[in-house]
Scaffold this motif. Structure first.
Motif, mmCIF file in Angstrom:
data_model
loop_
_atom_site.group_PDB
_atom_site.id
_atom_site.type_symbol
_atom_site.label_atom_id
_atom_site.label_comp_id
_atom_site.label_asym_id
_atom_site.label_seq_id
_atom_site.Cartn_x
_atom_site.Cartn_y
_atom_site.Cartn_z
ATOM 1 N N SER A 388 66.065 83.116 13.472
ATOM 2 C CA SER A 388 65.797 82.418 14.731
ATOM 3 C C SER A 388 67.054 81.850 15.365
ATOM 4 O O SER A 388 68.109 81.733 14.732
ATOM 5 C CB SER A 388 64.801 81.271 14.492
ATOM 6 N N THR A 401 62.371 77.464 19.259
ATOM 7 C CA THR A 401 63.153 78.550 18.680
ATOM 8 C C THR A 401 62.747 79.886 19.292
ATOM 9 O O THR A 401 61.596 80.087 19.665
ATOM 10 C CB THR A 401 62.968 78.653 17.151
ATOM 11 N N TYR A 402 63.717 80.771 19.386
ATOM 12 C CA TYR A 402 63.454 82.172 19.644
ATOM 13 C C TYR A 402 63.553 82.887 18.305
ATOM 14 O O TYR A 402 64.531 82.715 17.569
ATOM 15 C CB TYR A 402 64.469 82.755 20.627
ATOM 16 N N GLN A 405 62.741 89.624 17.113
ATOM 17 C CA GLN A 405 61.583 90.505 17.175
ATOM 18 C C GLN A 405 61.735 91.750 16.312
ATOM 19 O O GLN A 405 60.739 92.334 15.887
ATOM 20 C CB GLN A 405 61.338 90.926 18.632
ATOM 21 N N GLY A 421 58.588 86.642 22.525
ATOM 22 C CA GLY A 421 59.799 85.948 22.955
ATOM 23 C C GLY A 421 59.556 85.070 24.160
ATOM 24 O O GLY A 421 58.994 85.513 25.157
ATOM 25 N N GLN A 422 59.998 83.818 24.066
ATOM 26 C CA GLN A 422 59.836 82.887 25.171
ATOM 27 C C GLN A 422 61.189 82.609 25.809
ATOM 28 O O GLN A 422 62.240 82.868 25.227
ATOM 29 C CB GLN A 422 59.218 81.576 24.686
ATOM 30 N N THR A 423 61.154 82.097 27.022
ATOM 31 C CA THR A 423 62.361 81.656 27.687
ATOM 32 C C THR A 423 62.441 80.130 27.602
ATOM 33 O O THR A 423 61.441 79.455 27.335
ATOM 34 C CB THR A 423 62.375 82.095 29.155
ATOM 35 N N GLY A 432 66.871 83.543 28.624
ATOM 36 C CA GLY A 432 66.248 84.446 27.668
ATOM 37 C C GLY A 432 67.198 84.714 26.516
ATOM 38 O O GLY A 432 68.416 84.720 26.688
ATOM 39 N N THR A 433 66.634 84.925 25.329
ATOM 40 C CA THR A 433 67.441 85.125 24.137
ATOM 41 C C THR A 433 67.058 86.428 23.453
ATOM 42 O O THR A 433 65.872 86.748 23.314
ATOM 43 C CB THR A 433 67.248 83.961 23.133
ATOM 44 N N LEU A 448 61.625 89.479 28.807
ATOM 45 C CA LEU A 448 62.274 88.218 29.157
ATOM 46 C C LEU A 448 62.567 88.172 30.656
ATOM 47 O O LEU A 448 62.402 87.122 31.294
ATOM 48 C CB LEU A 448 63.555 88.053 28.349
#
Length: 540
Positions: A388, A401-402, A405, A421-423, A432-433, A448
């Motif tokens: 993460s 946390t991202y 994936q 995945g979240q921003t 975005g990560t 993202l």
């Protein structure tokens, strides 16, 4: 000598104690005028640590303990055991603690009634020792503290425990305070000192802004299981009053405050506002007022060296702050190194957010910098593990946390795949990560972008390997999404992989603007106008 316990079989008043494997002991320096010795004895039971603070007196001392009442003592202990050990004991916890006291008293050839005791799940390695003196007066406080899971506000929060009618285990988390004075205290002064100690502890909780675990908007005043042991000295002048208007009361309050602040910082990552401010003189080139300076920590983590890697990250953050960084981004798994699992396993990975992440939040808050840090994460609910990136804004807020994936098998087999995945919104910008191989295929970046990301940050552990990239992957993702992509890779070598030629980069519109390399690690900076312009910043 051994510390004691476990495998306690409770049947009425019968306890069977098994001595754990001896690990070692460490002395704690106390002022000579206190006339006592202190050490931490270490052992383990079923692979779980046990650590006991033992304070011994050369002669009998008058002692007031919130566990034992008033007694004449030759020793006092604060016994710490791994939280899982307390969990396994359940309703036998009190018997276990008394059994430890009894067995240790037998080792010291003392009656059990002459050993004051308290216990905790806080790690004794996080003990804080604070001494305050004035003229002929000396007080020392030894404190352990944990307040993330069991902090309460007295007068607001409900209590469910009824002695003799236990239906569930009491929550973990406690503040234990052991006070030693060089001068003699009357019984009334011993009792009054409990108020002074509590006031000092509560002041520390207030200044640290520790919230109640049960009423989040309420300021905590303590935990539901706090304990205090007060040990009278023998020297003159004898005190009969230890309230805040007395000099001895002032010292007690100040030593308690200092010890609780330090202990909660070590155990839970609570820090006073400003305590983690670096305060270094700024260096380097100035940036435009509207620009964001992004620090790319192209580090060289050592696999399995958690303490060392954390220290290296904090040192690099400090250097980045000196150079005016607004955002600081580490490589993937900067906390652990890439191939850590083969060296130290995964049992050590704490539930998110860890105490160290809380300390990073204090650094972010006190230095006005946003942090994107590669960590190994344990979900506190499911206990599943993830590769993460922890995201912390410049106010010290933990945004979340991202989770990677597309974890790669082998070295990353310990990690589950993350979700879609979240921003995160940082400084009004939706970020975005992507972690390393998440950039290999177009879908993660596209999702993202669809969620409104304005920039992509990609922490990585990606050495150039024939047929395995990265090749032009980052350029492709920037062209596909129309978003700028900032990659923070790493240097150094691990026995399994050579990262010394790893490249950090900035790409936009399918074109790589900058490439940065450092065989043994380094820090690079770019200024971003928050739209489409980047400028590399020289630091020499």
């Amino acid at each position: 000598m051994h510390i004691l316990s476990l495998a306690i079989l409770r049947s009425c008043s019968f306890f069977l104690l098994a001595l754990p494997a001896l690990v070692g002991a460490a002395e704690i320096d106390l002022p000579a005028e206190i006339a006592a010795t202190a050490e931490v004895r270490r052992g383990e039971q079923d692979g779980l640590w046990e650590k006991t603070l033992l304070v011994r007196f050369p002669s009998e001392r008058r002692v007031l303990s919130t566990s034992d009442g008033m007694l004449t003592a030759r020793a006092a202990i604060n016994h710490a055991a791994h939280p899982l050990l307390w969990h396994r004991l359940g309703s036998d916890s009190k018997g276990y603690a008394l059994g430890v006291r009894d067995a240790l008293a037998a080792q010291l050839e003392l009656p059990s009634a002459t050993v004051a005791q308290m216990s905790t799940a806080a790690d004794m390695d996080h003990i804080a020792v604070a001494t305050r003196t004035y003229g002929p007066l000396t007080v020392t406080v030894l404190a352990t503290a944990g307040a993330r899971s069991n902090a309460i506000r007295t007068g607001v929060d409900a209590g469910a425990y009824i002695e003799g009618a236990e239906t569930e285990q009491k929550p973990a988390g406690t503040i234990n305070i052991l006070l030693l004075t060089n001068i003699a205290l009357s019984d009334a002064a011993l009792a009054r000192s409990l108020i002074t100690i509590t006031e000092g502890k509560t002041a520390a909780l207030e200044d640290l802004k520790v919230p109640s675990s049960y009423t989040k908007e309420a300021q905590a005043t303590g935990t539901g299981t706090d304990n205090i042991i007060v040990v009278s000295g023998t020297a003159a002048p004898r005190a009969t009053y230890t309230g805040g208007h007395s000099r001895i009361g002032e010292l007690i309050g100040k030593a308690t405050y200092a010890a609780v602040v330090e202990a909660l910082g070590k155990q839970n990552g609570f820090h006073l506002p400003g305590a983690r401010r670096f305060g270094d003189t700024p260096v380097g080139r100035a940036k435009r007022a509207s620009d964001l300076r992004i620090a790319l920590l192209h580090l060289a983590p050592v696999p399995g060296d958690i303490a060392g890697n954390r220290a290296r990250i904090e040192t690099a953050i400090r250097e980045a702050v000196r150079h005016g960084a607004d955002w600081v981004v580490t490589p993937e798994l900067a906390e652990t190194g890439y191939n850590f699992i083969a060296r130290i396993g995964s049992d050590w990975i704490p539930p998110f957010p860890s105490n160290w992440v809380h300390s990073l939040a204090a650094i972010a808050r006190d230095n006005g910098v946003a942090l994107f840090v590669g960590i190994a994460e344990r979900d506190p609910g499911t206990h599943h593990l993830y590769n993460s990136v922890a995201v912390i804004d410049r106010h010290g807020s933990l945004l979340g946390t991202y989770r990677k994936q597309r974890p790669i098998g082998g070295a990353e087999a310990w990690s589950r795949p993350g979700g879609a995945g979240q921003t995160f919104v940082v400084d009004g910008i939706r970020v975005g990560t992507l972690i390393c191989a998440d950039a290999w295929r177009p879908e993660p970046a596209a999702k993202l972008a669809a969620r409104g990301a304005q920039i992509l940050l990609s922490p990585a552990n990606w050495p150039p390997v024939e047929g395995m990239g990265p090749g032009d992957v980052w350029e492709k993702r920037s062209r596909q999404t129309g978003l700028p992509l900032v990659v923070v890779n790493r240097g150094g070598k691990e026995p399994e992989l050579n990262f010394s030629r790893g490249e950090s980069a900035v790409a936009i519109n399918g074109r790589r603007l900058f490439t940065f390399t450092a065989a043994e690690g380094g820090i690079f900076y770019v200024d971003w106008d928050r739209h489409r312009r980047f400028r590399s910043v020289r630091t020499d």
